[in-house]
Design a protein around this motif. Structure first.
Motif, PDB file in Angstrom:
ATOM      1  N   LEU A  70      41.490  31.443  42.849  1.00 57.30           N
ATOM      2  CA  LEU A  70      40.960  30.117  42.538  1.00 57.30           C
ATOM      3  C   LEU A  70      41.953  29.295  41.723  1.00 57.30           C
ATOM      4  CD1 LEU A  70      37.325  31.184  41.604  1.00 57.30           C
ATOM      5  CD2 LEU A  70      37.940  29.633  43.481  1.00 57.30           C
ATOM      6  N   ASN A  72      41.146  26.824  40.032  1.00 60.34           N
ATOM      7  CA  ASN A  72      40.465  26.517  38.781  1.00 60.34           C
ATOM      8  C   ASN A  72      40.046  27.778  38.026  1.00 60.34           C
ATOM      9  OD1 ASN A  72      40.580  23.689  38.943  1.00 60.34           O
ATOM     10  ND2 ASN A  72      38.863  23.672  40.388  1.00 60.34           N
ATOM     11  N   GLY A  73      40.568  28.920  38.459  1.00 57.34           N
ATOM     12  CA  GLY A  73      40.290  30.150  37.743  1.00 57.34           C
ATOM     13  C   GLY A  73      41.017  30.202  36.413  1.00 57.34           C
ATOM     14  N   ASP A 102      38.739  36.868  40.418  1.00 51.38           N
ATOM     15  CA  ASP A 102      37.850  35.735  40.682  1.00 51.38           C
ATOM     16  C   ASP A 102      36.383  36.115  40.528  1.00 51.38           C
ATOM     17  OD1 ASP A 102      39.760  33.542  42.099  1.00 51.38           O
ATOM     18  OD2 ASP A 102      40.378  35.568  42.638  1.00 51.38           O
ATOM     19  N   ASN A 107      34.750  32.914  36.151  1.00 50.58           N
ATOM     20  CA  ASN A 107      35.352  32.187  37.271  1.00 50.58           C
ATOM     21  C   ASN A 107      34.369  31.895  38.404  1.00 50.58           C
ATOM     22  OD1 ASN A 107      38.164  32.125  36.376  1.00 50.58           O
ATOM     23  ND2 ASN A 107      38.136  34.339  36.673  1.00 50.58           N
ATOM     24  N   TRP A 108      33.681  32.946  38.859  1.00 50.88           N
ATOM     25  CA  TRP A 108      32.981  32.847  40.142  1.00 50.88           C
ATOM     26  C   TRP A 108      31.789  31.889  40.145  1.00 50.88           C
ATOM     27  CZ3 TRP A 108      34.905  33.628  44.579  1.00 50.88           C
ATOM     28  CH2 TRP A 108      34.091  33.727  45.706  1.00 50.88           C
ATOM     29  N   GLU A 110      31.005  29.193  38.692  1.00 51.37           N
ATOM     30  CA  GLU A 110      31.292  27.764  38.636  1.00 51.37           C
ATOM     31  C   GLU A 110      32.205  27.292  39.763  1.00 51.37           C
ATOM     32  OE1 GLU A 110      32.964  24.400  35.452  1.00 51.37           O
ATOM     33  OE2 GLU A 110      32.778  26.522  34.859  1.00 51.37           O
ATOM     34  N   HIS A 111      33.110  28.173  40.213  1.00 53.81           N
ATOM     35  CA  HIS A 111      34.165  27.706  41.117  1.00 53.81           C
ATOM     36  C   HIS A 111      34.132  28.378  42.495  1.00 53.81           C
ATOM     37  CE1 HIS A 111      35.826  25.631  37.710  1.00 53.81           C
ATOM     38  NE2 HIS A 111      36.009  26.765  37.032  1.00 53.81           N
ATOM     39  N   LYS A 112      33.137  29.193  42.777  1.00 53.92           N
ATOM     40  CA  LYS A 112      33.170  29.985  44.010  1.00 53.92           C
ATOM     41  C   LYS A 112      33.228  29.139  45.280  1.00 53.92           C
ATOM     42  CE  LYS A 112      28.126  30.635  43.998  1.00 53.92           C
ATOM     43  NZ  LYS A 112      27.040  31.652  43.953  1.00 53.92           N
ATOM     44  N   GLU A 113      32.684  27.940  45.237  1.00 50.24           N
ATOM     45  CA  GLU A 113      32.672  27.110  46.442  1.00 50.24           C
ATOM     46  C   GLU A 113      34.082  26.697  46.866  1.00 50.24           C
ATOM     47  OE1 GLU A 113      30.042  26.884  48.181  1.00 50.24           O
ATOM     48  OE2 GLU A 113      28.863  27.892  46.629  1.00 50.24           O
ATOM     49  N   ALA A 114      35.041  26.803  45.959  1.00 52.86           N
ATOM     50  CA  ALA A 114      36.416  26.425  46.298  1.00 52.86           C
ATOM     51  C   ALA A 114      37.241  27.600  46.806  1.00 52.86           C
ATOM     52  CB  ALA A 114      37.099  25.811  45.071  1.00 52.86           C
ATOM     53  N   ASP A 118      40.808  27.314  48.852  1.00 49.69           N
ATOM     54  CA  ASP A 118      42.016  27.699  48.117  1.00 49.69           C
ATOM     55  C   ASP A 118      42.764  28.820  48.839  1.00 49.69           C
ATOM     56  OD1 ASP A 118      41.365  25.832  46.241  1.00 49.69           O
ATOM     57  OD2 ASP A 118      40.811  27.245  44.658  1.00 49.69           O
TER      58      ASP A 118
END
Length: 685
Positions: A70, A72-73, A102, A107-108, A110-114, A118
């Protein structure tokens, strides 16, 4: 993909003095880097891959500990020097193993949709390099349940990441390397639950080597394939194995032919339509590139699995009446196969023996046989009696495989996938020394075998070990059903055993891909040991599970011997259950089973299923039966049988409520029915 690699191979094979080495970039996190591996420069997976590939390749390790896919990770791989170096390396092949970092809750969620976008972008960056490399991505190596975040979301996050990686492989049209298997079966290679040892790194290196070179070692099939093997009738016959992807596999069976081409992972399978029983037939697996497999005698009939602990493993040569069996009951249409442990017993295991305590090396395989007296003598008495009675009734070939292990507890036979679903069983998985949920005998035996040494191997009785070593290797073989004799190593906690047993049955049905897989078990017999009456009753209640059946054996036990010798009777009773419930034969297969009670004045009226001809062996009153009032203080009861109902009372109890039958550990319970089969231990407590 193959055309580019082929061109590189041709260039090398021509012997050109100017041939360039094939550059392999290993992109990833701490697992790629080799974190916690001593001498990681030579023993990380990229370093071991270099050794496997040889001098024609140049392997670069571009792993960075803690890196996320990610952007954004918390530590994006994109921002690391390792990423820039991997680009500058100008690779011909890229191996990406990212995602483990991730999965964390930092991390996951909040940002898993990306994640998919990525990952696809990273693949595109490498694919668009001037060298136009072939890109492989990896299913992640395991994260085990001992990790402190496992039950705080990581378990679910991990599965989500894995699923997305598989989707990414399809979207990007890149090859997927499965690093989860077989490493998931070797937790001993992950001392901190996340990072592999040098042994685990070698497994990764071998998987990547095969993916790059398409060398899977040639044609390989199940160890269960061999002369006198039996395929299950009336169900599609699946034949599978491993071969190099550019091979062509042709399978001939009973006059039919099927052809398969192995996939990029080396796996191949052909499927024949369901067939009637018969044989012997020729069976051939022909390979374009490897030595063929030619068998002269295979059969189609009924195939069963016999498993459990020592009473299932108990040999024909040791049972009562062995001389009669060997003289009169050797059945040429029964084919037996043993999987026997290479190491077992009360001795301290030597260093050499400890090398056998791995999931890929614990069992030795006997091969199939039907009439060799030596093999029959060494085979499970119960399994042979079961198969012989089945064959006589069905008049078809019967194959029976036994992989029982003496002393083994139920949890050793359940998969890690299933055990990691509940907090209770996760505790069992990660605390195998003196866990209060483990019977004393089990951890004492482990202490005898391992001594005071600090070892990185698992014990055969540890949770999941026997599933990994004894069930996983046979999952592609089609069994009609299972017979099971186990429980002696779980008697101290019958409630836990009941939960584990239900888990085991569900687990095997999932893994064998048979939701209605028959599972017929032997109730424990009688012996003067604590808890056995209560445990037998808990086993009776397990009949609530669908597609199960139980053979009652309390009448063929022994007061001091945990291995009673009247085993032919047990196998015969299990066969009756199978013939009635699986093959729908019209026969009596059960003694009386408790159904419910009514209070009639000062008596309990007890109703049974299978109550026709309710009586006692030899006449006389029912033995080992007690009643109690609401205080649950039990006293010996008087009994009377009227119209297949049992009436129980005591002058000392005016308002009876509870009844117990056959609860003495070594019971003389004598309740039966028209079949002569014994009633199970029961209680309405």
């Amino acid at each position: 993909m193959f055309s580019k690699l082929a061109a590189l191979f041709i260039l090398l094979i021509t012997g050109s003095n100017y041939a360039q080495k094939i550059k392999v970039a290993c992109v990833g996190n701490s697992v790629t880097f080799g974190y916690n591996i001593e001498n990681r420069e030579t023993l990380s997976y990229p370093a071991q891959l270099q050794t496997l590939l040889g001098n024609q390749y140049k392997v670069g390790n571009f792993g960075h500990s803690g890196a996320t896919m990610l952007k954004n990770g918390h530590k994006p791989y994109w921002n690391q020097k390792a990423f820039k170096n991997s680009i500058a390396f100008q690779p011909n092949i890229v191996i990406i193993h990212l995602g483990l970092n991730d999965q964390g809750n930092n991390n996951w969620p909040e940002h898993k949709e990306a994640f998919i976008d990525d990952y696809l972008e990273l693949i595109s960056v490498y694919k668009n390099l001037p060298t136009k490399p072939d890109v492989f991505i990896c299913r992640m190596t395991p994260t085990f349940s001992g990790h402190h975040w496992f039950e705080e979301g990581m378990r679910e996050n991990f599965k989500d990441v894995q699923n997305k990686i598989e989707t990414i492989a399809e979207l990007a049209q890149v090859e997927l390397i499965d690093l989860h298997e077989p490493l998931y079966r070797f937790p001993e290679y992950f001392p901190d639950q996340l990072h592999p040892t040098k042994e685990g790194a070698l497994v990764i290196a071998n998987k990547v080597y095969s993916a790059i070179t398409k060398n899977f070692g040639g044609l390989k099939v199940s160890k269960l394939y061999g002369e006198n093997m039996v395929f299950q009738r009336h169900e599609p016959i699946r034949v599978s194995g491993i071969a190099n992807p550019n091979d062509k596999i042709t399978v001939n069976l009973n006059g039919s032919k099927r052809v398969s081409s192995p996939g990029n992972d080396g796996k191949w399978q052909v499927v024949f339509p369901a067939m009637e029983a018969g044989g012997p037939y020729k069976f051939e697996i022909n390979s374009k590139m490897s030595k063929d497999i030619d068998l002269d005698s295979v059969y189609i009939g009924e195939v069963w699995l016999a498993s459990g602990q020592s009473n299932m493993d108990f040999k024909v040569k040791e049972m009562q009446g062995v001389e009669t069996v060997l003289r009169d009951s050797i059945n040429p249409n029964v084919f037996v196969f043993s999987m026997d442990p290479k190491i077992l017993g009360s001795q301290q295991f030597s260093d050499e023996a400890l090398t056998l305590c791995t999931s890929n090396n614990y069992f030795k395989y006997s091969g199939w046989t039907s009439n060799k007296i030596i093999a029959i003598k060494e085979f499970s008495a119960i399994a042979y009696a079961f198969a012989s009675n089945l064959q006589k009734a069905l008049k078809v070939p019967v194959g029976i495989l036994c992989n029982a292990v003496g002393g083994s507890p139920t949890q050793a036979w359940i998969s890690r996938e299933q055990m990691e679903q509940t907090h209770e069983t996760i505790s069992l998985l990660n605390d195998t020394w003196f866990n209060p949920m483990v019977d004393d005998w089990v951890f004492k035996r482990k202490a005898e075998n391992f001594g005071n040494r600090e070892l990185s191997v698992r014990h055969p009785y540890d949770p999941t070990f026997l599933f990994d070593s004894g069930i996983l290797p046979i999952l592609n073989y089609n069994f009609k059903g299972v017979i099971w004799y186990q429980g002696e190593s779980n008697t101290e906690n019958s409630e836990l055993h009941s939960r584990l047993f239900k888990m085991l049955v569900k687990d095997w049905r999932v893994h064998f891909k048979k939701s209605q897989l028959p599972f017929y078990f032997s109730q424990l017999s009688s012996i003067n040991r604590p808890y056995w009456g209560r445990f037998r009753d808990s086993q009776r209640k397990l009949l609530d599970l669908e597609y199960t059946g139980m053979a009652v054996t309390l009448d063929v036990g022994h007061p001091t011997d945990v291995h009673p010798k009247r085993k032919w009777i047990v196998g015969e009773r299990l066969a009756k259950v199978a013939l009635a419930k699986t093959y729908h034969k019209n026969l009596n297969f059960s003694g009386p089973l408790f159904d419910y009670t009514n209070v009639v004045n000062n008596k309990l009226e007890i109703h049974f299923t299978y109550s026709n001809g309710l009586s006692t062996r030899g006449g006389g009153p029912v033995k080992d039966i007690q009643i109690a009032g609401s205080d649950k203080i039990f006293v010996e009861a008087k009994t009377q049988i009227v119209n297949d109902l049992l009436y129980v009372w005591s002058e000392d109890i005016s308002q009876p409520r509870y009844v117990k039958y056959g609860y003495t550990s070594f019971t003389e319970g004598n309740l039966t029915n028209i079949t002569g089969l014994p009633a199970s231990t029961f209680s309405n407590e």
